[in-house]
Design an enzyme around this catalytic site. Structure first.
Site, PDB file in Angstrom:
ATOM      1  N   TYR A  86      29.740  20.544  -2.911  1.00 37.97           N
ATOM      2  CA  TYR A  86      29.282  21.996  -3.220  1.00 37.97           C
ATOM      3  C   TYR A  86      28.416  21.905  -4.713  1.00 37.97           C
ATOM      4  O   TYR A  86      28.891  21.228  -5.738  1.00 37.97           O
ATOM      5  CB  TYR A  86      30.424  22.904  -3.638  1.00 37.97           C
ATOM      6  CG  TYR A  86      29.985  24.523  -3.957  1.00 37.97           C
ATOM      7  CD1 TYR A  86      29.138  25.196  -3.078  1.00 37.97           C
ATOM      8  CD2 TYR A  86      29.972  24.723  -5.400  1.00 37.97           C
ATOM      9  CE1 TYR A  86      28.857  26.507  -3.356  1.00 37.97           C
ATOM     10  CE2 TYR A  86      29.681  26.103  -5.870  1.00 37.97           C
ATOM     11  CZ  TYR A  86      29.143  26.939  -4.952  1.00 37.97           C
ATOM     12  OH  TYR A  86      28.583  28.205  -5.302  1.00 37.97           O
ATOM     13  N   ASP A 103      26.145  15.250  -9.983  1.00 37.73           N
ATOM     14  CA  ASP A 103      26.459  16.609 -10.150  1.00 37.73           C
ATOM     15  C   ASP A 103      28.186  16.480 -10.660  1.00 37.73           C
ATOM     16  O   ASP A 103      28.851  16.652 -10.055  1.00 37.73           O
ATOM     17  CB  ASP A 103      26.463  17.400  -8.961  1.00 37.73           C
ATOM     18  CG  ASP A 103      26.979  18.990  -9.139  1.00 37.73           C
ATOM     19  OD1 ASP A 103      27.357  19.302 -10.396  1.00 37.73           O
ATOM     20  OD2 ASP A 103      26.871  19.657  -8.387  1.00 37.73           O
ATOM     21  N   LYS A 120      31.203  24.123 -16.495  1.00 38.09           N
ATOM     22  CA  LYS A 120      32.475  24.145 -16.774  1.00 38.09           C
ATOM     23  C   LYS A 120      33.063  23.874 -18.100  1.00 38.09           C
ATOM     24  O   LYS A 120      32.830  24.586 -18.939  1.00 38.09           O
ATOM     25  CB  LYS A 120      33.262  23.713 -15.354  1.00 38.09           C
ATOM     26  CG  LYS A 120      32.700  24.121 -14.070  1.00 38.09           C
ATOM     27  CD  LYS A 120      33.680  23.789 -13.087  1.00 38.09           C
ATOM     28  CE  LYS A 120      33.157  24.888 -11.803  1.00 38.09           C
ATOM     29  NZ  LYS A 120      32.593  24.343 -10.642  1.00 38.09           N
TER      30      LYS A 120
END
Ligand SMILES: *Cc1c(COP(=O)(O)O)cnc(C)c1O
Length: 436
Positions: A151, A246, A274
């Site tokens: 994702y 990523d 994050k």
């Protein structure tokens, strides 16, 4: 294995849920927060301290999702809260440059030697979307390779065979994405270098970039096979395509320098988020100067953000990364040993109860897959018994332990988690596995 008949009262949460369902699609502002995949009703959180979440009815839960990754130092960590308070008193936003942006950037560059320049955005989605635009501009190519179950946020071209909520809710690729755009994304199985070779052979000089979660978190935790990251680097370099790591989830989580540090990986571009924002909205896309200097205002690739580099977000990010840098020698070994104790401890309880479980873990991120395994890619993860995971989730929640509400997500813990939380979790899991 079933929920306690007389679990804790969640009356106030139920009322709040009823209102939320009137106001928000599915009652949530991000689909992964819904409990549709595990059953039961989500508690509404009022506050959190250290390893614990407290809901609107006063129930307490050990938190194993950490705001989906950012809360590596635990909730309401005083240096982070104080930094946000100090920044807020100076006004929350200016829309002009501040010293804090440079300070957080220098700290990130110190952790990631492959980064020469970077840009702050406000989410991981913006970071990956912008990295891909940059890769297409730099190569003059259109196609993107991604991996099934990874994702990378919710931009159109990245939702093809995506993980996280897309996998949880069984959406093959999002409605509303034109096939002309979806066709520019090639989704390949993870941990399979032959598939990557075949894609480059089938589309010579047409693939702009390969984007990868170097350790998959969004199909549940799936570590790379030996040589896989290096193989991706070698193939992309040979083929003139960019490699985008990523690390929105893994950056500062599995090591200060993320998966790049663990595997000695030197991608062309890196995306972070994050933990980089310490619980406030921050994304980063970053990499070699030759690529980053193609961004406006220096170059022709446009990207912008009203709240990019927001002072509160920079303050929370600096406080978090500074603490990790200053205490790395204690923090990462502690995270490793606590996560080992809880992940392997629950696996042992499952084995004793005759429940098939495959535990994948790297540092403080892991997944208990309800399958006899092994789990090396999304197809393996999809073999898991999602109903059994749902029963386990509900049974743990009723015993004060809150896992991410999907089989296809990684669990996390923080430096605030210790022996007491591990013991309580093992006791809850023992009851959950043995309950009829
Ligand atoms: C969470 C995540 C994203 C998206 O970040 P948002 O801030 O939710 O937009 C992208 N990539 C990975 C690997 C992630 O874990």
């Amino acid at each position: 294995m079933s929920s306690q008949a007389n679990g804790p009262s969640r009356k106030k949460s139920a009322l709040l849920q009823a209102r939320a369902e009137r106001l928000f699609p599915g009652g949530v502002n991000s689909p992964v927060r819904a409990f549709g995949a595990v059953g039961g009703a989500p508690p509404f959180v009022e506050r959190a301290v250290g390893a614990y979440l407290y809901d609107a009815d006063g129930n307490r839960y050990i938190d194993y999702f950490g705001s989906w990754g950012p809360m590596i130092l635990g909730h309401a960590f005083p240096p982070v809260v104080e930094a946000i308070e100090r920044a807020a008193r100076n006004s929350p936003s200016f829309g002009a440059s501040t010293a804090a942006e440079g300070e957080l950037a220098e700290r990130i560059v110190a952790c990631y030697p492959c980064i020469e320049k970077l840009r702050f955005v406000s989410s991981g989605t913006e970071a990956t979307m912008s990295a891909i635009r940059l890769a297409r501009a730099a190569t003059g190519r259109k196609l993107i390779v991604k991996f099934e179950g990874c994702y990378h946020g919710h931009a159109d071209g990245l939702l093809v065979k995506a993980g996280s909520g897309v996998a949880t809710f069984g959406i093959p690729g999002s409605a509303g994405v034109p096939e002309e755009i979806a066709h520019l994304t090639l989704a390949l199985p993870y941990n399979d270098l032959a598939a990557v070779e075949a894609a480059f052979a089938a589309h010579p000089a047409a693939i702009a970039a390969v984007i990868v979660e170097p350790i998959v978190g969004n199909a549940g935790c799936i570590p790379p096979a030996d040589g896989y990251p290096a193989g991706l680097r070698a193939i992309t370099r040979r083929e003139g395509a960019l490699l985008i790591a990523d690390e929105v989830m893994t950056g500062f989580r599995v090591a200060l320098g993320g998966a790049c540090e663990l595997f000695g990986l030197e991608p062309d571009l890196v995306t972070l988020g994050k933990i980089a924002g310490g619980g406030l909205p921050v994304g980063v896309f970053a990499g070699k100067r030759e690529f980053m200097d193609q961004l406006a205002p220096l170059g022709p690739v446009y990207q912008a953000g009203t709240l990019s580099g927001n002072p509160l977000a920079m303050a929370a990010g600096i406080a978090t990364i500074a603490y990790l840098q200053d205490h790395a020698a204690e923090v990462y070994p502690r995270l490793e040993s606590t996560a080992h104790a809880v992940a392997e401890g629950v696996a042992a309880e499952a084995a004793r109860a005759g429940v098939s479980l495959t535990t994948n873990r790297i540092g403080s991120m892991w997944t208990w897959f309800f399958t006899s395994g092994p789990v090396r890619n999304y197809a393996d993860a999809a073999q898991s018994d999602a109903a059994a995971f749902g029963r386990f989730h509900r049974a743990l929640l009723d015993r004060g332990v809150w896992l991410p509400p999907s089989q296809f997500e990684a669990a996390f813990l923080s430096t605030a988690h210790g022996l007491a939380e591990v013991e309580a979790t093992l006791a809850a899991a023992r009851e959950a596995f043995r309950a009829p």
